[in-house]
Design an enzyme around this catalytic site. Sequence first.
Site, PDB file in Angstrom:
ATOM      1  N   SER A   1       4.278  13.365   1.420  1.00 49.71           N
ATOM      2  CA  SER A   1       3.742  14.715   1.245  1.00 49.71           C
ATOM      3  C   SER A   1       2.216  14.769   1.291  1.00 49.71           C
ATOM      4  O   SER A   1       1.624  14.719   2.358  1.00 49.71           O
ATOM      5  CB  SER A   1       4.310  15.366  -0.012  1.00 49.71           C
TER       6      SER A   1
ATOM      7  N   ASP B   1      -6.007  12.857  13.051  1.00 51.74           N
ATOM      8  CA  ASP B   1      -6.250  13.863  14.086  1.00 51.74           C
ATOM      9  C   ASP B   1      -7.735  14.022  14.389  1.00 51.74           C
ATOM     10  O   ASP B   1      -8.129  14.231  15.539  1.00 51.74           O
ATOM     11  CB  ASP B   1      -5.660  15.212  13.663  1.00 51.74           C
TER      12      ASP B   1
ATOM     13  N   LYS C   1       7.736  13.861   4.608  1.00 52.78           N
ATOM     14  CA  LYS C   1       7.968  15.076   3.816  1.00 52.78           C
ATOM     15  C   LYS C   1       6.913  16.116   4.182  1.00 52.78           C
ATOM     16  O   LYS C   1       5.762  16.014   3.776  1.00 52.78           O
ATOM     17  CB  LYS C   1       7.910  14.769   2.329  1.00 52.78           C
TER      18      LYS C   1
END
Length: 710
Positions: free
Chosen positions: A470, A481, A496
């Site tokens: 998570s 990214d 998750k």
Amino acid sequence: MKRNFKILVLVLLFAVASCSFTTKTFNDPDKDKTLVELITYVLENGHYDSKDINDSFSKEVYSNYLEELDPMKRYFYASDIEEFQAYEDQIDDQIKNKDISFFDLTYKRFQQRMAESKEIYKEVLATPFDFTEDEVLEADYDNRPYVASKEEMKERWKKQLKLAALGTYYDKIKEQKRGLEENPEAEKKSNAELEAEAREITRTSLEEYYDFNDDLQRKDWFSVYVNAIVERFDPHTFYFAPTDKDRFDMAMSGKLEGIGARLQKKSDNIKIIEIISGGPAWRGDEIEVGDEIIKVKQEDEKEPVSVAGMRLDDAVGLIKGPKGTKVTLTVRKVDGTVEDIDIVRDVVELEETYAKSSIVEKEGRTYGVINLPKFYFDMGDYSARNAASDVKQEIIRLKEQDMEGLVLDLRNNGGGSLKTVVDIAGLFIKEGPVVQVRSKMDGQEVLKDTDPSILWDGPLVILVNELSASASEILAAAMQDYKRAIVIGSKQTYGKGTVQNVIDLNRWIRNSDFGDLGALKLTTQKFYRVNGGSTQLEGVKSDVVVPDRYSYIDIGEKDQENPLPWDQIAPADYEVWNDYVGFEETIKSSKARMAKNEQLKLIDENAKWIRDQRDEKSFPLNFEKYKTELEQDEEQAKQFDRISDYKSNLTYKSLPYEMKMFSTDTVLAEKRERWHETLAGDVYMEEAIHVLEDMKMNNIQNSKLAEIRD
């Protein structure tokens, strides 16, 4: 085991719950019926992907609930299941009609079968086991049928207990053999005596198990039924009974108000099993591990309350209390003496849940390591201590030591506060998006770092594994990214990609007779990377993939029941970090090193062996066959002993501020020493430092080339 893991790993992302759906009145005088009606209402109106409560849903709840009650199929009979099956497609109707007759039936029957099983195990363990018989226990519990008779049930229990006793019997024979080799004059017990001791240990263990179950009340089992319903929505939707909610709050904030000791119930006794460093009990130095708490007295009460035979949760409730209040414990000390000990309660910091840092030097360069176990925060006051403020402080301290590269260790970090993720990401990038969130009611939102300053602009590596979940995945994904960090770890993280809110169920209730109804953690949102992809199911794929002990074990989101699907949305507007030189070359070099690393090859072989061991479903109950298999396994396991013997040539040490604390806090000093020893044998951390070194050198070389061109 599955449920324990889920509760341990899959934690809250949003702490502040808001309910924008219509207010409804709940007037049923029956608390259980009101709870079912209220939870259903919240789920249907607040869950991100609300399900139709129909016959198909009913069958899933039915199956899940019976598995939770009797996973090894050693309580219910086939005749019970035949009776229960009349409700298999009726639970949806019962939910809508506030009918709990199915629960009432199964609860009463389960209590009956539990009581019967006590007599069975006592009868089985009253007779010696014959370990020369050629028997096998088939432990494929999912596919084993329910028994049809008491004789079959007794045989099932007999094999289960025989396996437990066989393991103890084997250990006792080995222990005696070792003792006789050391002292030939020692008394030698017969195999019959050792078998009897093994049965007695098995009986004692079962008595402790049944003592625990006897402490459970009807409301505890009703919580099991409620969760069988809510978990059909997705793996992370969960009902917290009041005591469970208290534990959750404590786990998220990393602190509790009390005496600073962990307790355990052994038979009818409440014992101290750990003194928490820095807490009131630790500071008072009167209580020690092994002490037994007999009575508890509050400062405003004349008489103490006996905790003998009391449920552990109830005893803990008496001992815990607000900061500054006094509690008197009557304890039986380890030496047998009885004392009254006064303790003033205080806020106890669970130090092991907080960020900690270390410095490491390699070839004249200094690098920093920050370990972050979870993204913690105070649910009542975000401005109090939290993961973001602690990480920021550790970076400042590491920079004071001339740190040239940073490793952020998110391995085994199950998540936490989303706000702390955004704040931590902002320490490494200029202002920009960190995560995209889509809500059922509020649409889509991009959460951004709005602070243009950067606390750390140097080389950054993030370590992850399959248990990084998570919030950990959001941070790792954002840094990946942006190409701000190189991610090293498992093939993918947990996967998750959903957000949970905790809803206080008492907000709808005006009936004071009900007491505390607890809370519901439900999935209200999904989050997406800044590149548009979800981390749901797929997780974050490491730039440099390395094997670990979890590589071949099914523990990710994709291995849970009914997870939400993966999808993607449009990417956010963000700029890739352009201050690195040779970013891809550094990743390529790391992969090449890892492919040649003999330690990682050994770890990979061990992971495959662990998978094979876990898949084993058949166990011999014949001593010679059991012994042969166990010795073969032990021999195979020896080849992996070298894993723990591995040592890098790196030395880790605490920061100056912490070293000053060691003179008065020897417990902290010992904890840090153990951590540094672990880091020294950590091949993944060693490679992370290599990568930082490569990133630093690439940029130094680029700077020199620029100077030459100028």
